[in-house]
Write a protein that holds these residues in place. Structure first.
Motif, short mmCIF file in Angstrom:
data_model
loop_
_atom_site.label_atom_id
_atom_site.label_comp_id
_atom_site.label_asym_id
_atom_site.label_seq_id
_atom_site.Cartn_x
_atom_site.Cartn_y
_atom_site.Cartn_z
N TYR A 38 0.84 -1.13 0.14
CA TYR A 38 0.05 0.10 0.16
C TYR A 38 0.87 1.23 -0.15
CZ TYR A 38 -3.10 -3.62 1.81
OH TYR A 38 -3.58 -4.86 1.93
N THR A 39 0.00 2.22 -0.31
CA THR A 39 1.12 3.73 -0.21
C THR A 39 1.38 4.11 1.16
OG1 THR A 39 1.03 5.96 -0.97
CG2 THR A 39 -1.08 4.82 -0.28
N PRO A 40 2.72 4.59 1.12
CA PRO A 40 3.04 4.92 2.44
C PRO A 40 2.64 6.57 2.70
CG PRO A 40 4.78 5.16 1.22
CD PRO A 40 3.67 4.53 0.24
N LYS A 41 1.74 6.90 1.81
CA LYS A 41 1.48 8.42 1.88
C LYS A 41 -0.05 8.63 2.39
CE LYS A 41 4.92 9.87 -1.59
NZ LYS A 41 5.80 10.49 -0.65
N VAL A 42 -0.09 8.13 3.33
CA VAL A 42 -1.59 8.26 3.89
C VAL A 42 -1.68 8.72 5.52
CG1 VAL A 42 -2.56 6.37 2.69
CG2 VAL A 42 -1.73 5.82 4.78
N ILE A 85 4.53 3.43 8.79
CA ILE A 85 4.21 4.31 7.69
C ILE A 85 5.25 5.52 7.48
CG2 ILE A 85 2.52 5.83 6.56
CD1 ILE A 85 0.48 4.08 7.74
N LEU A 86 5.48 6.07 8.75
CA LEU A 86 6.55 7.15 8.66
C LEU A 86 8.01 6.65 8.16
CD1 LEU A 86 5.54 8.93 12.06
CD2 LEU A 86 5.34 9.97 9.96
N LEU A 87 8.39 5.43 8.43
CA LEU A 87 9.55 4.91 7.86
C LEU A 87 9.33 4.21 6.64
CD1 LEU A 87 10.55 3.11 11.47
CD2 LEU A 87 11.46 5.18 10.23
N GLY A 88 8.33 4.46 5.94
CA GLY A 88 8.18 4.09 4.47
C GLY A 88 7.75 2.71 4.16
N SER A 89 7.33 2.17 5.23
CA SER A 89 6.66 0.73 4.84
C SER A 89 5.44 0.54 3.85
CB SER A 89 6.20 -0.01 6.39
OG SER A 89 5.77 -1.06 6.02
N THR A 90 5.44 -0.17 2.96
CA THR A 90 4.31 -0.29 2.10
C THR A 90 3.48 -1.61 2.49
OG1 THR A 90 5.64 -1.52 0.42
CG2 THR A 90 5.33 0.94 0.03
N ASN A 121 6.48 18.72 12.89
CA ASN A 121 6.41 19.43 11.61
C ASN A 121 6.54 19.02 10.53
OD1 ASN A 121 9.07 20.05 11.86
ND2 ASN A 121 8.71 21.72 13.11
N CYS A 122 7.36 17.79 10.34
CA CYS A 122 7.59 17.05 9.05
C CYS A 122 7.72 15.58 9.55
CB CYS A 122 8.81 17.66 8.73
SG CYS A 122 10.22 17.38 9.52
N GLN A 123 7.99 14.87 8.45
CA GLN A 123 8.19 13.38 8.81
C GLN A 123 9.17 13.23 9.55
OE1 GLN A 123 6.63 10.74 6.01
NE2 GLN A 123 8.36 9.48 5.68
N THR A 124 10.31 13.58 9.39
CA THR A 124 11.56 13.33 10.47
C THR A 124 11.27 13.67 11.87
OG1 THR A 124 13.01 13.39 8.50
CG2 THR A 124 14.09 13.59 10.54
N ASP A 125 10.71 15.06 11.91
CA ASP A 125 10.43 15.56 13.47
C ASP A 125 9.46 14.85 14.11
OD1 ASP A 125 10.82 17.63 15.32
OD2 ASP A 125 9.00 18.50 14.75
N GLN A 126 8.49 14.27 13.45
CA GLN A 126 7.42 13.10 13.95
C GLN A 126 8.09 12.21 14.59
OE1 GLN A 126 4.54 14.38 14.36
NE2 GLN A 126 3.11 12.47 14.93
N LEU A 127 8.97 11.55 13.76
CA LEU A 127 9.79 10.34 14.06
C LEU A 127 10.30 10.54 15.34
CD1 LEU A 127 10.76 8.56 10.78
CD2 LEU A 127 9.27 7.48 12.49
N SER A 182 15.27 -2.55 8.32
CA SER A 182 15.21 -2.63 6.63
C SER A 182 14.21 -1.83 6.05
CB SER A 182 15.28 -4.15 6.55
OG SER A 182 13.87 -4.62 7.01
N LEU A 183 13.61 -1.11 6.93
CA LEU A 183 12.42 -0.31 6.27
C LEU A 183 13.03 0.98 5.61
CD1 LEU A 183 9.88 0.20 9.36
CD2 LEU A 183 9.84 -1.21 7.25
N PRO A 184 12.42 1.33 4.56
CA PRO A 184 13.09 2.17 3.50
C PRO A 184 13.56 3.55 4.17
CG PRO A 184 11.11 1.25 2.59
CD PRO A 184 11.19 0.86 3.84
N ASP A 185 12.78 4.25 4.99
CA ASP A 185 13.39 5.44 5.66
C ASP A 185 13.80 5.49 7.02
OD1 ASP A 185 12.54 6.83 3.11
OD2 ASP A 185 10.46 6.82 4.04
#
Length: 291
Positions: A157-161, A171-176, A204-210, A230-233
Motif C-alpha cells: 500500500y502507499t505510505p503517503k496516507v 508508515i513514517l518509516l516508508g513501509s508499504t 512539523n515534518c515526517q523526520t520531526d514526527q519520528l 530494513s524499512l526504507p526510511d
C-alpha cells in the motif's frame, strides 16, 4: 439530480478527496451532509462508495444515497453538526470525567474493530474525522476517502496516507506492507489527546514526527522491533533515545488506561494490540463500566 432533490448550503468541511456541505432535502426538509467528490481523483469515489455501502454500524457514518449531476458526484449522509475535535473544545472539563473518555474511546474502537472485521483500513483516523451526534453523544467514524480493503494476498500500500500527527511509525518509516495496526496507533494518539487535551506528537515534518515518537517511546532496534532497520526510511540516529515512563506523559490517566495506551502505541506493529482485544482490556471491564 442532486440540485433538484437537495438544496446545498454552506461548506462545513473538507475530506481527503471532497468538500462537505450542509444541505436540505427539498421534499421532507431533512438536514443532510453533502460530500462533493473532486473530479480529479479517479477511482476514489467508487472505493469510498463501495466501502460505505457495505457497512452498517452504529459508530460509522451512514451513507444515505449517492446522487450524480452532469459535473459532480455527491455522497449524501445524515447530518451531524460537530466533529470530535470541536466537541472536546466546547467541553472545557471533558478530560476531568474519565467516564466520558472511556465511553468515546470505546465507541472509536467499536467502529474500527468493525471495519477491520470487514477487511477495511480507515488510514486517516483523527479527531476531525470523528463526528458526534450531540443528542445521543454517539460518535461515528467518518471520511473514508483514504480507506481501502486489505487482503492477505495484497499487502503493498502507499505510505503517503494519514495525517502526520496520527501516522503510525511503520508508515513514517516508508513501509508499504502495513495493516490494521496503523489504525490502532491513530486511536492511541486520539486517546492520549483526549486525556491531555492536546496532540501527543506534534512534529512539523515526517523526520520531526519520528524524532518525537522515538524521544517518548525510545529508538527502535532489531531487538525491540525485528525488521525495523530494513524499512526504507529508517534513520540510524546518532544517539540512542530512551523511552519515558508513559504514566508521566498522561498523568491524569488511571494505571489500567496507561497500560492500554502503551499497548496501542507499541512501536512494533506485530505486537500492537488489536482493536477487538482493546475492547476487552481491563480499562473497560473493571469498575462496572457501561458503554
Amino acid at each position: 439530480m442532486v440540485q433538484y432533490i437537495y438544496k446545498r448550503h454552506d461548506k462545513i468541511g473538507e475530506g481527503a478527496y471532497g468538500e462537505v456541505y450542509k444541505g436540505q432535502h427539498l421534499s421532507n426538509n431533512e438536514t443532510v451532509a453533502l460530500k462533493r467528490i473532486k473530479k480529479h481523483v479517479p477511482g476514489a469515489e467508487i472505493r469510498e462508495i463501495s466501502l460505505l455501502q457495505g457497512m452498517q454500524h452504529e459508530n460509522i457514518v451512514r451513507l444515505l444515497e449517492v446522487q450524480k449531476t452532469e459535473t459532480d458526484l455527491y455522497l449524501i449522509f445524515k447530518y451531524l453538526d460537530i466533529d470530535f475535535n470541536e466537541y472536546i473544545k466546547l467541553h472545557s472539563d471533558f478530560e476531568k470525567d474519565p467516564r466520558d473518555i472511556k465511553r468515546f474511546l470505546h465507541q472509536i474502537l467499536r467502529g474500527i474493530a468493525y471495519c477491520h472485521s470487514r477487511s477495511v483500513l480507515h488510514r486517516d483516523l483523527k479527531p476531525k474525522n470523528l463526528l458526534v451526534d450531540r443528542s445521543t453523544t454517539t460518535l461515528k467514524l467518518a471520511d473514508f476517502g483514504l480507506a481501502r480493503e486489505f487482503s492477505i494476498n495484497v499487502r503493498t500500500y502507499t505510505p503517503k496516507v494519514g495525517t502526520l500527527l496520527y501516522r503510525a511509525p511503520e508508515i513514517l518509516l516508508g513501509s508499504t506492507d502495513y495493516s490494521t495496526p496503523v489504525d490502532v496507533w491513530s486511536v492511541g494518539c486520539i486517546f492520549a489527546e483526549m486525556v491531555n487535551r492536546k496532540p501527543l506528537f506534534r512534529g512539523n515534518c515526517q523526520t520531526d514526527q519520528l524524532h518525537m515518537i522515538f524521544s517518548m517511546l525510545g529508538t527502535p532496534n532489531e531487538d525491540t522491533w525485528p525488521g525495523v532497520t530494513s524499512l526504507p526510511d529508517f534513520i540510524l540516529w546518532s544517539h540512542n533515545l530512551t523511552s519515558k515512563d508513559l504514566a508521566t506523559v498522561v498523568p491524569n490517566l488511571e494505571p489500567s488506561g496507561v497500560d492500554l495506551l502503551s499497548k496501542m502505541l507499541c512501536m512494533d506493529p506485530n505486537k500492537r494490540i488489536t482493536a477487538e482485544s482493546a475492547l476487552e482490556h481491563e480499562y473497560f471491564t473493571k469498575d462496572g463500566f457501561v458503554p
